[in-house]
Design a protein around this motif. Structure first.
Motif, PDB file in Angstrom:
ATOM      1  N   VAL A  92       0.837  -1.199   0.000  1.00 21.55           N
ATOM      2  CA  VAL A  92       0.000   0.000   0.000  1.00 21.55           C
ATOM      3  C   VAL A  92       0.872   1.249   0.000  1.00 21.55           C
ATOM      4  CG1 VAL A  92      -1.765   1.278   1.278  1.00 21.55           C
ATOM      5  CG2 VAL A  92      -1.842  -1.225   1.206  1.00 21.55           C
ATOM      6  N   LEU A  93       1.960   1.221   0.767  1.00 23.99           N
ATOM      7  CA  LEU A  93       2.856   2.372   0.862  1.00 23.99           C
ATOM      8  C   LEU A  93       3.516   2.673  -0.479  1.00 23.99           C
ATOM      9  CD1 LEU A  93       3.937   4.308   3.102  1.00 23.99           C
ATOM     10  CD2 LEU A  93       5.912   2.797   3.280  1.00 23.99           C
ATOM     11  N   LYS A  94       3.887   1.627  -1.223  1.00 21.79           N
ATOM     12  CA  LYS A  94       4.557   1.816  -2.513  1.00 21.79           C
ATOM     13  C   LYS A  94       3.667   2.532  -3.515  1.00 21.79           C
ATOM     14  CE  LYS A  94       6.886  -1.617  -4.263  1.00 21.79           C
ATOM     15  NZ  LYS A  94       7.223  -3.007  -4.658  1.00 21.79           N
ATOM     16  N   LYS A  95       2.355   2.311  -3.426  1.00 21.00           N
ATOM     17  CA  LYS A  95       1.433   2.970  -4.351  1.00 21.00           C
ATOM     18  C   LYS A  95       1.401   4.485  -4.142  1.00 21.00           C
ATOM     19  CE  LYS A  95      -1.659  -1.051  -4.624  1.00 21.00           C
ATOM     20  NZ  LYS A  95      -3.037  -1.552  -4.328  1.00 21.00           N
ATOM     21  N   GLN A  96       1.741   4.916  -2.933  1.00 23.22           N
ATOM     22  CA  GLN A  96       1.685   6.336  -2.600  1.00 23.22           C
ATOM     23  C   GLN A  96       3.075   6.901  -2.305  1.00 23.22           C
ATOM     24  OE1 GLN A  96      -1.245   8.122  -2.411  1.00 23.22           O
ATOM     25  NE2 GLN A  96      -2.461   6.360  -2.996  1.00 23.22           N
ATOM     26  N   ARG A  97       4.133   6.220  -2.770  1.00 23.65           N
ATOM     27  CA  ARG A  97       5.496   6.597  -2.354  1.00 23.65           C
ATOM     28  C   ARG A  97       5.875   8.005  -2.793  1.00 23.65           C
ATOM     29  NH1 ARG A  97       5.793   2.868  -6.431  1.00 23.65           N
ATOM     30  NH2 ARG A  97       7.041   3.368  -8.289  1.00 23.65           N
ATOM     31  N   TRP A  98       5.478   8.411  -4.010  1.00 19.03           N
ATOM     32  CA  TRP A  98       5.855   9.748  -4.471  1.00 19.03           C
ATOM     33  C   TRP A  98       5.087  10.832  -3.736  1.00 19.03           C
ATOM     34  CZ3 TRP A  98      10.272  10.201  -6.492  1.00 19.03           C
ATOM     35  CH2 TRP A  98      10.812   9.207  -7.314  1.00 19.03           C
ATOM     36  N   GLU A  99       3.800  10.591  -3.505  1.00 18.29           N
ATOM     37  CA  GLU A  99       3.004  11.566  -2.758  1.00 18.29           C
ATOM     38  C   GLU A  99       3.556  11.726  -1.343  1.00 18.29           C
ATOM     39  OE1 GLU A  99      -0.092   9.558  -5.517  1.00 18.29           O
ATOM     40  OE2 GLU A  99       1.829   9.085  -4.567  1.00 18.29           O
ATOM     41  N   ILE A 100       3.882  10.610  -0.704  1.00 18.57           N
ATOM     42  CA  ILE A 100       4.400  10.666   0.667  1.00 18.57           C
ATOM     43  C   ILE A 100       5.741  11.381   0.710  1.00 18.57           C
ATOM     44  CG2 ILE A 100       5.301   9.256   2.571  1.00 18.57           C
ATOM     45  CD1 ILE A 100       3.129   7.188   1.852  1.00 18.57           C
ATOM     46  N   PHE A 101       6.621  11.077  -0.248  1.00 21.00           N
ATOM     47  CA  PHE A 101       7.938  11.726  -0.277  1.00 21.00           C
ATOM     48  C   PHE A 101       7.813  13.230  -0.473  1.00 21.00           C
ATOM     49  CE2 PHE A 101      11.469  13.422  -2.817  1.00 21.00           C
ATOM     50  CZ  PHE A 101      12.525  13.201  -1.946  1.00 21.00           C
ATOM     51  N   GLY A 158     -11.003   5.024   9.742  1.00 23.30           N
ATOM     52  CA  GLY A 158     -11.496   4.413   8.512  1.00 23.30           C
ATOM     53  C   GLY A 158     -11.554   5.341   7.325  1.00 23.30           C
ATOM     54  N   ALA A 159     -10.549   6.203   7.155  1.00 22.93           N
ATOM     55  CA  ALA A 159     -10.494   7.092   5.996  1.00 22.93           C
ATOM     56  C   ALA A 159     -10.231   6.277   4.736  1.00 22.93           C
ATOM     57  CB  ALA A 159      -9.394   8.128   6.188  1.00 22.93           C
ATOM     58  N   PRO A 160     -10.537   6.833   3.540  1.00 18.52           N
ATOM     59  CA  PRO A 160     -10.192   6.145   2.290  1.00 18.52           C
ATOM     60  C   PRO A 160      -8.727   5.729   2.298  1.00 18.52           C
ATOM     61  CG  PRO A 160     -11.542   8.062   1.816  1.00 18.52           C
ATOM     62  CD  PRO A 160     -11.225   8.106   3.289  1.00 18.52           C
ATOM     63  N   GLU A 161      -8.453   4.538   1.754  1.00 15.91           N
ATOM     64  CA  GLU A 161      -7.126   3.942   1.905  1.00 15.91           C
ATOM     65  C   GLU A 161      -6.003   4.826   1.381  1.00 15.91           C
ATOM     66  OE1 GLU A 161      -5.726  -0.511   1.410  1.00 15.91           O
ATOM     67  OE2 GLU A 161      -5.789   0.489  -0.549  1.00 15.91           O
ATOM     68  N   ASP A 162      -6.194   5.450   0.203  1.00 14.05           N
ATOM     69  CA  ASP A 162      -5.108   6.246  -0.362  1.00 14.05           C
ATOM     70  C   ASP A 162      -4.813   7.473   0.491  1.00 14.05           C
ATOM     71  OD1 ASP A 162      -7.540   7.388  -0.963  1.00 14.05           O
ATOM     72  OD2 ASP A 162      -6.944   8.114  -2.945  1.00 14.05           O
ATOM     73  N   GLU A 168      -0.662   8.806   7.158  1.00 16.36           N
ATOM     74  CA  GLU A 168       0.175   7.997   8.039  1.00 16.36           C
ATOM     75  C   GLU A 168       1.631   7.997   7.574  1.00 16.36           C
ATOM     76  OE1 GLU A 168      -1.532   4.117   8.341  1.00 16.36           O
ATOM     77  OE2 GLU A 168      -3.527   4.886   8.761  1.00 16.36           O
ATOM     78  N   GLY A 169       1.838   7.791   6.262  1.00 17.97           N
ATOM     79  CA  GLY A 169       3.197   7.756   5.735  1.00 17.97           C
ATOM     80  C   GLY A 169       3.919   9.073   5.907  1.00 17.97           C
ATOM     81  N   GLU A 170       3.218  10.180   5.613  1.00 16.52           N
ATOM     82  CA  GLU A 170       3.832  11.505   5.776  1.00 16.52           C
ATOM     83  C   GLU A 170       4.223  11.737   7.229  1.00 16.52           C
ATOM     84  OE1 GLU A 170       2.677  16.246   5.458  1.00 16.52           O
ATOM     85  OE2 GLU A 170       1.130  14.707   5.656  1.00 16.52           O
ATOM     86  N   SER A 171       3.331  11.396   8.154  1.00 13.50           N
ATOM     87  CA  SER A 171       3.605  11.667   9.571  1.00 13.50           C
ATOM     88  C   SER A 171       4.778  10.837  10.088  1.00 13.50           C
ATOM     89  CB  SER A 171       2.354  11.391  10.414  1.00 13.50           C
ATOM     90  OG  SER A 171       2.045  10.007  10.422  1.00 13.50           O
ATOM     91  N   LEU A 172       4.964   9.641   9.519  1.00 16.92           N
ATOM     92  CA  LEU A 172       6.068   8.794   9.964  1.00 16.92           C
ATOM     93  C   LEU A 172       7.421   9.311   9.476  1.00 16.92           C
ATOM     94  CD1 LEU A 172       4.549   5.222   9.489  1.00 16.92           C
ATOM     95  CD2 LEU A 172       5.340   6.198  11.641  1.00 16.92           C
ATOM     96  N   PHE A 173       7.435   9.906   8.279  1.00 13.77           N
ATOM     97  CA  PHE A 173       8.704  10.311   7.688  1.00 13.77           C
ATOM     98  C   PHE A 173       9.067  11.783   7.917  1.00 13.77           C
ATOM     99  CE2 PHE A 173       7.947   6.444   5.180  1.00 13.77           C
ATOM    100  CZ  PHE A 173       9.197   5.855   5.246  1.00 13.77           C
ATOM    101  N   ASN A 174       8.057  12.660   8.020  1.00 14.62           N
ATOM    102  CA  ASN A 174       8.415  14.086   8.038  1.00 14.62           C
ATOM    103  C   ASN A 174       8.948  14.575   9.381  1.00 14.62           C
ATOM    104  OD1 ASN A 174       6.120  14.408   9.637  1.00 14.62           O
ATOM    105  ND2 ASN A 174       5.033  15.726   8.204  1.00 14.62           N
ATOM    106  N   ASP A 175       8.834  13.759  10.428  1.00 13.07           N
ATOM    107  CA  ASP A 175       9.404  14.196  11.700  1.00 13.07           C
ATOM    108  C   ASP A 175      10.927  14.202  11.640  1.00 13.07           C
ATOM    109  OD1 ASP A 175       9.142  11.295  11.633  1.00 13.07           O
ATOM    110  OD2 ASP A 175      10.008  11.345  13.633  1.00 13.07           O
ATOM    111  N   ASN A 270       6.971  -6.263   7.180  1.00  6.20           N
ATOM    112  CA  ASN A 270       6.536  -6.758   5.864  1.00  6.20           C
ATOM    113  C   ASN A 270       7.360  -7.936   5.350  1.00  6.20           C
ATOM    114  OD1 ASN A 270       4.411  -4.726   4.504  1.00  6.20           O
ATOM    115  ND2 ASN A 270       5.796  -3.562   5.824  1.00  6.20           N
ATOM    116  N   LEU A 271       8.601  -8.069   5.811  1.00  8.69           N
ATOM    117  CA  LEU A 271       9.473  -9.120   5.271  1.00  8.69           C
ATOM    118  C   LEU A 271       9.858 -10.158   6.323  1.00  8.69           C
ATOM    119  CD1 LEU A 271      11.822  -6.900   3.057  1.00  8.69           C
ATOM    120  CD2 LEU A 271       9.759  -8.133   2.369  1.00  8.69           C
ATOM    121  N   SER A 272      10.472  -9.721   7.414  1.00 11.87           N
ATOM    122  CA  SER A 272      11.033 -10.668   8.386  1.00 11.87           C
ATOM    123  C   SER A 272       9.964 -11.401   9.188  1.00 11.87           C
ATOM    124  CB  SER A 272      11.979  -9.932   9.340  1.00 11.87           C
ATOM    125  OG  SER A 272      13.015  -9.298   8.622  1.00 11.87           O
TER     126      SER A 272
END
Length: 426
Positions: A92-101, A158-162, A168-175, A270-272
């Motif tokens: 899900v994160l990969k689909k929005q990677r450019w927007e989040i970045f 329960g907001a729309p997934e995108d 969520e992605g922005e808040s995790l990275f922009n700090d 996601n992997l381990s």
């Protein structure tokens, strides 16, 4: 009391208030905890006015013993970010990677510039002109959306997934990005040595890029340990190594601990963990980190409410406090709507996306921790009556309380409308 004793008592109080808030179903739990803590602070202040200063002076002294900046930035933040990142789905994160970045990097820079510029202009109108570097400092510390507040509130609505993934992605990275900007501007504002463009670029590479690389190394180490261990009962303890020793080492080597925790959590989650653990072990791990996240969230939002006791609301600062909220909302709006002009040219989004991102950009303990880290004794008024740290603390606290109590309680309406649009009922 010692810091340990204070922390134990606050932990017990946070659990009691969390229990009370769980019976109040009108608001989300973290909002209720903050509101109850603010009410408690007001009751303590009122008791002090009625029965004398000594009633709450000891409480204030005890709270001042706690290093809130160290407790959050070097303590709870690592656990909360790692717990939140474990729940992020990489696909899900990969689909929005450019927007989040773009939102996390360019958006933070835009917001810092807009907030700093407007505050610089407003401060002159209010008769207390501030240096541009001080105004940008406030912009830098208040621009990053707080991952703890956002993940505690937004993800449960329960907001729309995108849109939810972007928030969520922005808040995790922009700090992490915001901390780098904050440190750079702090050096410009308070250091006698000039900071060059090369120095800023080097700082960003070391902190941000270094943090991501270090986080990947931590995730690889955890992967090896989980695969090497024959005693699967140790896997819970192994995951604790990352936000404890891993976070401490990040600070020692000069890379961003928050970004390292986010990177390590996403890779591990996601992997381990899905590959190396059985299904029932994954469920146990999820419950374990959910418990840690819930406890630290309760403690953090209790502290946010009790910090009211430590802030001196000088009458000269009221206008700054009142205007800080619209200034920050303006900066947030520009930093969201401007990138979305480009986003909507290549992709379709829910029509409420920008509104949810602006109104759901909550601030919390991270901004207050940065404000508390500022040096004291930088006087602003000609008579030396106003301290810069006091001014920025008051403004930051006003924005944090407004975002949690007002934005946090009204954002469900926007999310309901966005979900109705997706279902075609509007």
């Amino acid at each position: 009391m010692t810091s340990y004793e204070i922390l134990c008592l606050l932990s017990a109080l946070s659990l009691v208030i969390s229990l009370i808030s769980s019976r109040l179903h009108r608001w989300q739990e973290t909002i209720t905890i903050t509101a109850l803590a603010l009410l408690l602070s007001l009751l303590i202040l009122a008791a002090g006015k009625i029965f004398g200063v000594s009633v709450y002076s000891s409480l204030v002294t005890d709270l001042e013993q706690l290093d809130f900046k160290a407790l959050l930035l070097n303590g709870m933040l690592g656990f909360l970010l790692f717990a939140g990142a474990l729940q992020i789905k990489l696909q899900v994160l990969k689909k929005q990677r450019w927007e989040i970045f773009i939102l996390a990097f360019a958006g933070t820079l835009i917001s810092t510039a807009v907030i700093g510029g407007v505050l610089y202009w407003v401060s002159s109108l209010l008769g207390l002109p501030l240096q541009l570097s001080y105004c940008l400092l406030f912009g830098a510390l208040i621009s990053p959306t707080d991952p703890i507040a956002v993940l505690a509130i937004i993800k449960q609505l329960g907001a729309p997934e995108d849109v939810a993934t972007q928030v969520e992605g922005e808040s995790l990275f922009n700090d992490g990005i915001g901390l780098v900007i904050f440190v750079a501007i702090s050096q410009v504002a308070f250091s006698t040595e000039p900071l060059t463009v090369t120095g800023i670029a080097g700082l960003f590479l070391q902190e941000a890029v270094g943090g991501v690389i270090y986080g990947a190394i931590l995730a690889a180490g955890l992967h090896f340990m989980l695969g090497f261990s024959e005693d699967k009962t140790q896997y819970l303890l192994m995951t604790l190594l990352l936000p404890t020793a891993g976070y401490v080492v990040a600070d020692m080597i000069g890379v961003s601990g928050p970004l390292a925790m986010v990177t390590a959590g996403i890779i591990a989650g996601n992997l381990s963990i899905p590959k190396l653990l059985k299904k029932n072990e994954c469920v146990t791990l999820e419950s374990f980190w959910g418990l840690i996240e819930s406890f630290f969230n309760s403690l953090l939002f209790l502290l946010l409410g009790l910090l009211l006791l430590l802030i001196d609301f000088d009458a000269e600062l009221w206008w700054f406090m009142l205007l800080s909220v619209p200034i920050v909302l303006l900066g947030r709006s520009v930093s969201v709507y401007l990138p979305y002009l480009a986003f909507r040219r290549v992709k379709h989004y829910n029509s409420f996306a920008e509104k949810i991102l602006v109104w759901g950009g909550l601030r919390g303990g991270l901004a207050l921790a940065m404000a508390m880290s500022l040096p004291t004794g930088v006087m602003l008024a000609s008579g030396g009556s106003i301290d810069l740290r006091e001014l920025l603390m008051v403004m930051t606290y006003a924005v944090v309380v407004f975002s949690i109590l007002v934005q946090g309680t009204t954002i469900p309406r926007l999310i309901d409308k966005s979900n109705a649009e997706d279902k075609g009922t509007m």
